[in-house]
Scaffold this active site. Structure first.
Site, PDB file in Angstrom:
ATOM      1  N   SER A 125      17.708  38.391  27.613  1.00 13.30           N
ATOM      2  CA  SER A 125      18.982  38.763  26.994  1.00 13.30           C
ATOM      3  C   SER A 125      19.099  40.277  26.988  1.00 13.30           C
ATOM      4  CB  SER A 125      19.043  38.241  25.556  1.00 13.30           C
ATOM      5  OG  SER A 125      20.059  38.951  24.859  1.00 13.30           O
ATOM      6  N   HIS A 157      20.886  37.043  30.930  1.00 12.17           N
ATOM      7  CA  HIS A 157      21.629  36.469  29.803  1.00 12.17           C
ATOM      8  C   HIS A 157      22.494  37.561  29.194  1.00 12.17           C
ATOM      9  CE1 HIS A 157      22.418  33.483  26.661  1.00 12.17           C
ATOM     10  NE2 HIS A 157      22.299  34.469  25.779  1.00 12.17           N
ATOM     11  N   ASP A 202      25.175  38.546  26.450  1.00  7.23           N
ATOM     12  CA  ASP A 202      25.715  38.151  25.140  1.00  7.23           C
ATOM     13  C   ASP A 202      27.020  38.879  24.824  1.00  7.23           C
ATOM     14  OD1 ASP A 202      23.824  36.249  24.004  1.00  7.23           O
ATOM     15  OD2 ASP A 202      22.386  37.892  24.085  1.00  7.23           O
ATOM     16  N   MET A 246      29.944  39.429  22.169  1.00  2.00           N
ATOM     17  CA  MET A 246      30.268  39.263  20.744  1.00  2.00           C
ATOM     18  C   MET A 246      31.542  40.031  20.418  1.00  2.00           C
ATOM     19  SD  MET A 246      26.517  39.670  19.074  1.00  2.00           S
ATOM     20  CE  MET A 246      25.067  38.913  19.808  1.00  2.00           C
ATOM     21  N   HIS A 253      27.104  34.281  27.726  1.00  2.00           N
ATOM     22  CA  HIS A 253      27.120  33.534  26.465  1.00  2.00           C
ATOM     23  C   HIS A 253      28.214  34.128  25.588  1.00  2.00           C
ATOM     24  CE1 HIS A 253      24.782  32.718  22.436  1.00  2.00           C
ATOM     25  NE2 HIS A 253      25.933  32.073  22.495  1.00  2.00           N
ATOM     26  N   MET A 306      30.234  34.548  22.478  1.00  2.00           N
ATOM     27  CA  MET A 306      30.332  34.335  21.026  1.00  2.00           C
ATOM     28  C   MET A 306      31.654  34.953  20.604  1.00  2.00           C
ATOM     29  SD  MET A 306      26.355  35.228  20.306  1.00  2.00           S
ATOM     30  CE  MET A 306      26.194  35.971  21.920  1.00  2.00           C
ATOM     31  N   MET A 359      21.084  27.014  20.055  1.00  2.00           N
ATOM     32  CA  MET A 359      20.759  28.251  19.334  1.00  2.00           C
ATOM     33  C   MET A 359      19.627  27.969  18.345  1.00  2.00           C
ATOM     34  SD  MET A 359      22.746  30.579  20.542  1.00  2.00           S
ATOM     35  CE  MET A 359      22.233  31.886  19.431  1.00  2.00           C
ATOM     36  N   ASP A 370      17.945  29.662  22.829  1.00  2.33           N
ATOM     37  CA  ASP A 370      18.281  31.075  22.621  1.00  2.33           C
ATOM     38  C   ASP A 370      18.007  31.468  21.176  1.00  2.33           C
ATOM     39  OD1 ASP A 370      19.385  33.611  22.620  1.00  2.33           O
ATOM     40  OD2 ASP A 370      21.422  32.960  23.119  1.00  2.33           O
TER      41      ASP A 370
HETATM   42  C1  DX5 Z   1      21.927  36.046  19.523  1.00  2.00           C
HETATM   43  C2  DX5 Z   1      21.962  36.084  21.026  1.00  2.00           C
HETATM   44  C3  DX5 Z   1      20.656  36.049  21.675  1.00  2.00           C
HETATM   45  C4  DX5 Z   1      19.747  37.191  21.340  1.00  2.00           C
HETATM   46  C5  DX5 Z   1      18.342  36.680  21.379  1.00  2.00           C
HETATM   47  O1  DX5 Z   1      23.188  35.807  19.023  1.00  2.00           O
HETATM   48  O2  DX5 Z   1      22.706  34.979  21.513  1.00  2.00           O
HETATM   49  O3  DX5 Z   1      20.775  35.915  23.081  1.00  2.00           O
HETATM   50  O4  DX5 Z   1      19.841  38.279  22.204  1.00  2.00           O
HETATM   51  O5  DX5 Z   1      17.511  37.683  20.944  1.00  2.00           O
HETATM   52  P1  DX5 Z   1      16.012  37.415  20.516  1.00  2.00           P
HETATM   53  O6  DX5 Z   1      15.311  36.849  21.717  1.00  2.00           O
HETATM   54  O7  DX5 Z   1      15.530  38.757  20.123  1.00  2.00           O
HETATM   55  O8  DX5 Z   1      16.034  36.425  19.389  1.00  2.00           O
HETATM   56 ZN    ZN Z   2      22.673  34.550  23.720  1.00  2.00          ZN
END
Ligand code: DX5
Ligand code: ZN
Length: 268
Positions: free
Chosen positions: A9, A34, A36, A38, A68, A70, A139, A177
């Protein structure tokens, strides 16, 4: 043996040199990137969008980019990510008023589609749409931040989901994840996951609201490692996940150790 994939990620990468960070983890043996996304609405954090995805493609990244989302709503931004070079686009059922439509939209734009399940979100959202997903993402933390601890109940959910996928006979990846580290990835694999997201476990510097004092000392040690040495935790993770040493990744790491430009670990 399952076809395991590692998806670092980039939330925990150094954004000031993202291209180099991604090159490093891919050279160390990572499979997917990956990504992310947000929106400070669906989750209380704000990260990156299609422009950054496109920039990685222009930089020369050819690996699958696993977006991903969010975000809420999801439909407006799906075509933008497809155009920016996303391979997978996954979203949370809570982010869409019409889950079936959003899944179709992702495939219509040439990407692989997926649904993401928060720790308290039931798998029943998959009813009637299982044939429209290429990936199910479980998750094991609440979404929004890297560096959180793995929630053990995710193990049961993985087992249930593995059965669902196997019974269906469909070709669906089962991704996990949150809180994935070298010391728990084997058990996670045994529970049925075949695709492993890891942010702080690989890059070692989670952008997290958790005060450093609550992070175990071994992790603090990792966070103080310089960027080039990030290849090493990645290599360890790959060893743990494939249940056998990743010779190529380890050899590449050994080569970086002889590099005179290699940054040293911070004193103390
Ligand atoms: C959290 C993200 C993850 C995050 C995981 O909302 O979706 O992808 O980066 O990070 P670690 O591996 O540090 O838990
Ligand atoms: Zn993620």
């Amino acid at each position: 043996m399952a076809d395991f994939k590692i998806a670092p990620s980039i939330l925990s990468a150094d954004f000031a040199k993202l291209g180099e960070e991604v090159d490093n983890v891919l050279a160390a043996g990572a499979d997917y990137v990956h990504f992310d996304v947000m929106d400070n609405h669906y989750v209380p954090n704000l990260t990156i969008g299609p422009l950054v995805c496109e920039a990685l493609r222009k930089h020369g990244v050819t690996a699958e980019i696993d977006v991903h989302m969010m975000v809420k709503p999801v439909d407006r931004i799906i075509p933008d990510f497809a155009k920016a070079g996303a391979s997978y686009i996954t979203f949370h059922p809570e982010g869409s008023e019409h889950i079936d439509r959003s899944l179709q939209l992702i495939r219509e734009h040439g990407c692989k589609s997926g649904l993401v399940f928060n720790p308290s979100t039931p798998l029943s959202h998959l009813d009637y749409v299982l044939d429209k997903v290429d990936m199910i993402l479980i998750m094991s933390v609440n979404p929004g931040f890297g560096g959180q601890s793995f929630i053990p109940a995710a193990m049961d959910k993985l087992r249930a989901c593995r059965k669902l996928i196997d019974d269906s006979g469909l070709d669906i990846r089962l991704e996990i994840d949150g809180g994935v580290k070298a010391d728990n990835i084997r058990k996670i694999a045994e529970a049925g996951a075949d695709t492993f997201v890891a942010g702080s476990g690989i890059f070692g510097n989670a952008r997290s609201p958790i005060p450093t004092s609550t992070i175990p000392s071994s992790s603090r040690c990792v966070t103080s490692w310089p960027r080039r040495a990030d290849i090493r935790p990645a290599g360890q993770l790959f060893c743990a996940h494939s249940l056998k040493p990743n010779q190529a990744a380890n050899k590449r790491y050994e080569q970086t150790k002889t590099d005179p430009d290699r940054p040293r670990r911070h004193p103390g």
